[in-house]
Design a protein around this motif. Structure first.
Motif, PDB file in Angstrom:
ATOM      1  N   MET A   9      35.887  92.723 104.116  1.00 51.64           N
ATOM      2  CA  MET A   9      37.314  92.725 103.881  1.00 51.64           C
ATOM      3  C   MET A   9      37.590  92.336 102.434  1.00 51.64           C
ATOM      4  N   ARG A  10      38.496  93.036 101.809  1.00 51.43           N
ATOM      5  CA  ARG A  10      38.888  92.753 100.432  1.00 51.43           C
ATOM      6  C   ARG A  10      40.085  91.810 100.431  1.00 51.43           C
ATOM      7  N   VAL A  11      40.098  90.862  99.502  1.00 49.12           N
ATOM      8  CA  VAL A  11      41.203  89.917  99.350  1.00 49.12           C
ATOM      9  C   VAL A  11      41.549  89.833  97.868  1.00 49.12           C
ATOM     10  N   TYR A  12      42.629  89.126  97.589  1.00 48.45           N
ATOM     11  CA  TYR A  12      43.075  88.942  96.211  1.00 48.45           C
ATOM     12  C   TYR A  12      43.051  87.452  95.888  1.00 48.45           C
ATOM     13  N   VAL A  13      42.454  87.124  94.751  1.00 45.88           N
ATOM     14  CA  VAL A  13      42.405  85.743  94.290  1.00 45.88           C
ATOM     15  C   VAL A  13      42.992  85.694  92.880  1.00 45.88           C
ATOM     16  N   LEU A  14      43.267  84.492  92.429  1.00 47.03           N
ATOM     17  CA  LEU A  14      43.824  84.300  91.098  1.00 47.03           C
ATOM     18  C   LEU A  14      42.734  83.793  90.170  1.00 47.03           C
ATOM     19  N   LEU A  15      42.452  84.582  89.132  1.00 46.22           N
ATOM     20  CA  LEU A  15      41.431  84.206  88.158  1.00 46.22           C
ATOM     21  C   LEU A  15      42.072  83.958  86.799  1.00 46.22           C
ATOM     22  N   PHE A  16      41.486  83.049  86.075  1.00 46.99           N
ATOM     23  CA  PHE A  16      41.874  82.790  84.699  1.00 46.99           C
ATOM     24  C   PHE A  16      40.767  83.325  83.804  1.00 46.99           C
ATOM     25  N   ASN A  17      41.133  84.033  82.763  1.00 47.02           N
ATOM     26  CA  ASN A  17      40.166  84.612  81.817  1.00 47.02           C
ATOM     27  C   ASN A  17      39.099  85.452  82.522  1.00 47.02           C
ATOM     28  N   PRO A  18      39.504  86.390  83.404  1.00 48.73           N
ATOM     29  CA  PRO A  18      38.489  87.155  84.144  1.00 48.73           C
ATOM     30  C   PRO A  18      37.572  87.950  83.216  1.00 48.73           C
ATOM     31  N   GLY A  19      36.306  87.971  83.602  1.00 48.78           N
ATOM     32  CA  GLY A  19      35.311  88.740  82.855  1.00 48.78           C
ATOM     33  C   GLY A  19      34.834  88.075  81.581  1.00 48.78           C
ATOM     34  N   THR A  20      35.213  86.831  81.341  1.00 42.51           N
ATOM     35  CA  THR A  20      34.780  86.125  80.140  1.00 42.51           C
ATOM     36  C   THR A  20      33.871  84.964  80.528  1.00 42.51           C
ATOM     37  N   GLU A  21      33.295  84.321  79.516  1.00 41.57           N
ATOM     38  CA  GLU A  21      32.441  83.155  79.774  1.00 41.57           C
ATOM     39  C   GLU A  21      33.241  81.984  80.329  1.00 41.57           C
ATOM     40  N   SER A  22      34.533  81.982  80.048  1.00 45.00           N
ATOM     41  CA  SER A  22      35.369  80.865  80.508  1.00 45.00           C
ATOM     42  C   SER A  22      36.212  81.249  81.723  1.00 45.00           C
ATOM     43  N   GLU A  23      35.671  82.170  82.536  1.00 45.96           N
ATOM     44  CA  GLU A  23      36.384  82.588  83.746  1.00 45.96           C
ATOM     45  C   GLU A  23      36.505  81.414  84.710  1.00 45.96           C
ATOM     46  N   GLY A  24      37.672  81.299  85.326  1.00 47.46           N
ATOM     47  CA  GLY A  24      37.899  80.246  86.304  1.00 47.46           C
ATOM     48  C   GLY A  24      38.746  80.784  87.442  1.00 47.46           C
ATOM     49  N   ILE A  25      38.647  80.162  88.590  1.00 53.61           N
ATOM     50  CA  ILE A  25      39.409  80.595  89.752  1.00 53.61           C
ATOM     51  C   ILE A  25      40.439  79.523  90.085  1.00 53.61           C
ATOM     52  N   HIS A  26      41.625  79.954  90.482  1.00 53.93           N
ATOM     53  CA  HIS A  26      42.679  79.010  90.834  1.00 53.93           C
ATOM     54  C   HIS A  26      42.325  78.324  92.146  1.00 53.93           C
ATOM     55  N   SER A  27      42.443  77.021  92.145  1.00 49.60           N
ATOM     56  CA  SER A  27      42.223  76.263  93.378  1.00 49.60           C
ATOM     57  C   SER A  27      43.271  75.170  93.467  1.00 49.60           C
ATOM     58  N   LEU A  28      43.498  74.733  94.668  1.00 45.45           N
ATOM     59  CA  LEU A  28      44.408  73.627  94.938  1.00 45.45           C
ATOM     60  C   LEU A  28      43.577  72.406  95.285  1.00 45.45           C
ATOM     61  N   GLN A  29      44.034  71.260  94.860  1.00 40.61           N
ATOM     62  CA  GLN A  29      43.356  70.013  95.221  1.00 40.61           C
ATOM     63  C   GLN A  29      43.965  69.520  96.525  1.00 40.61           C
ATOM     64  N   VAL A  30      43.188  69.555  97.603  1.00 36.86           N
ATOM     65  CA  VAL A  30      43.642  69.086  98.905  1.00 36.86           C
ATOM     66  C   VAL A  30      42.744  67.922  99.287  1.00 36.86           C
ATOM     67  N   ASN A  31      43.364  66.729  99.307  1.00 36.04           N
ATOM     68  CA  ASN A  31      42.604  65.490  99.471  1.00 36.04           C
ATOM     69  C   ASN A  31      41.556  65.421  98.366  1.00 36.04           C
ATOM     70  N   ASP A  32      40.279  65.403  98.702  1.00 36.49           N
ATOM     71  CA  ASP A  32      39.245  65.330  97.672  1.00 36.49           C
ATOM     72  C   ASP A  32      38.473  66.637  97.535  1.00 36.49           C
ATOM     73  N   ARG A  33      39.071  67.728  97.963  1.00 36.04           N
ATOM     74  CA  ARG A  33      38.383  69.020  97.977  1.00 36.04           C
ATOM     75  C   ARG A  33      39.214  70.102  97.307  1.00 36.04           C
ATOM     76  N   ASN A  34      38.558  71.031  96.646  1.00 38.46           N
ATOM     77  CA  ASN A  34      39.231  72.177  96.056  1.00 38.46           C
ATOM     78  C   ASN A  34      39.346  73.279  97.094  1.00 38.46           C
ATOM     79  N   LEU A  35      40.506  73.911  97.141  1.00 29.78           N
ATOM     80  CA  LEU A  35      40.782  74.969  98.104  1.00 29.78           C
ATOM     81  C   LEU A  35      41.187  76.228  97.361  1.00 29.78           C
ATOM     82  N   ILE A  36      40.528  77.326  97.664  1.00 27.21           N
ATOM     83  CA  ILE A  36      40.838  78.615  97.057  1.00 27.21           C
ATOM     84  C   ILE A  36      41.620  79.451  98.066  1.00 27.21           C
ATOM     85  N   LEU A  37      42.751  79.972  97.607  1.00 28.20           N
ATOM     86  CA  LEU A  37      43.564  80.840  98.455  1.00 28.20           C
ATOM     87  C   LEU A  37      43.083  82.277  98.310  1.00 28.20           C
ATOM     88  N   MET A  38      42.890  82.951  99.443  1.00 25.26           N
ATOM     89  CA  MET A  38      42.490  84.362  99.465  1.00 25.26           C
ATOM     90  C   MET A  38      43.639  85.145 100.101  1.00 25.26           C
TER      91      MET A  38
END
Length: 135
Positions: free
Chosen positions: A1-30
């Motif tokens: 299944m294909r989903v959509y995520v939020l990336l910062f600087n996609p395709g670069t060395e400094s690529e990052g994925i958006h995550s939420l801090q929930v308690n002490d864990r990072n959560l990625i929305l798909m």
């Protein structure tokens, strides 16, 4: 299944994925729908966050990334409408951003002399080997 995520600087060395801090864990929305992901990205921008790109990716790839990184992931069904305050809070962009993102911290390179003072010979050799593999 294909989903959509939020990336910062996609395709670069400094690529990052958006995550939420929930308690002490990072959560990625798909997001199952591109429109929903785009709407969320616009909400982030409106709150002065870094501007993310909406990127389509295989859900299994994100799940594997999360397992390997100790992150959690959550699918957001197409057209999801929060029914409770908890769900509304979950899908609302956070009120504040982290001071420095993980990808910004990873790209900070201390001066070589400072590195040599802080690292043992075995750590330096390991670092050299990893860098050589990148080349």
């Amino acid at each position: 299944m294909r989903v959509y995520v939020l990336l910062f600087n996609p395709g670069t060395e400094s690529e990052g994925i958006h995550s939420l801090q929930v308690n002490d864990r990072n959560l990625i929305l798909m997001f199952e729908a591109e429109d929903d992901a785009t709407r969320y990205a616009l909400l982030l921008e409106a709150q002065d966050f870094h501007a993310p790109s909406v990127v389509e990716i295989d859900a299994a790839e994100i799940e594997e990334f999360c397992d390997a990184s100790g992150y959690a992931c959550q699918r957001v069904p197409q057209g999801f409408v929060p029914k409770s305050d908890a769900e509304r809070l979950f899908l609302s962009p956070p009120e504040s951003n982290v001071g420095e993102t993980d990808w910004e911290l990873e790209n900070i390179v201390p001066p070589a002399a400072e590195l040599e003072d802080q690292l043992s010979d075995s750590e330096l050799n390991s670092l050299r080997q990893r860098l050589e593999k990148l080349l």
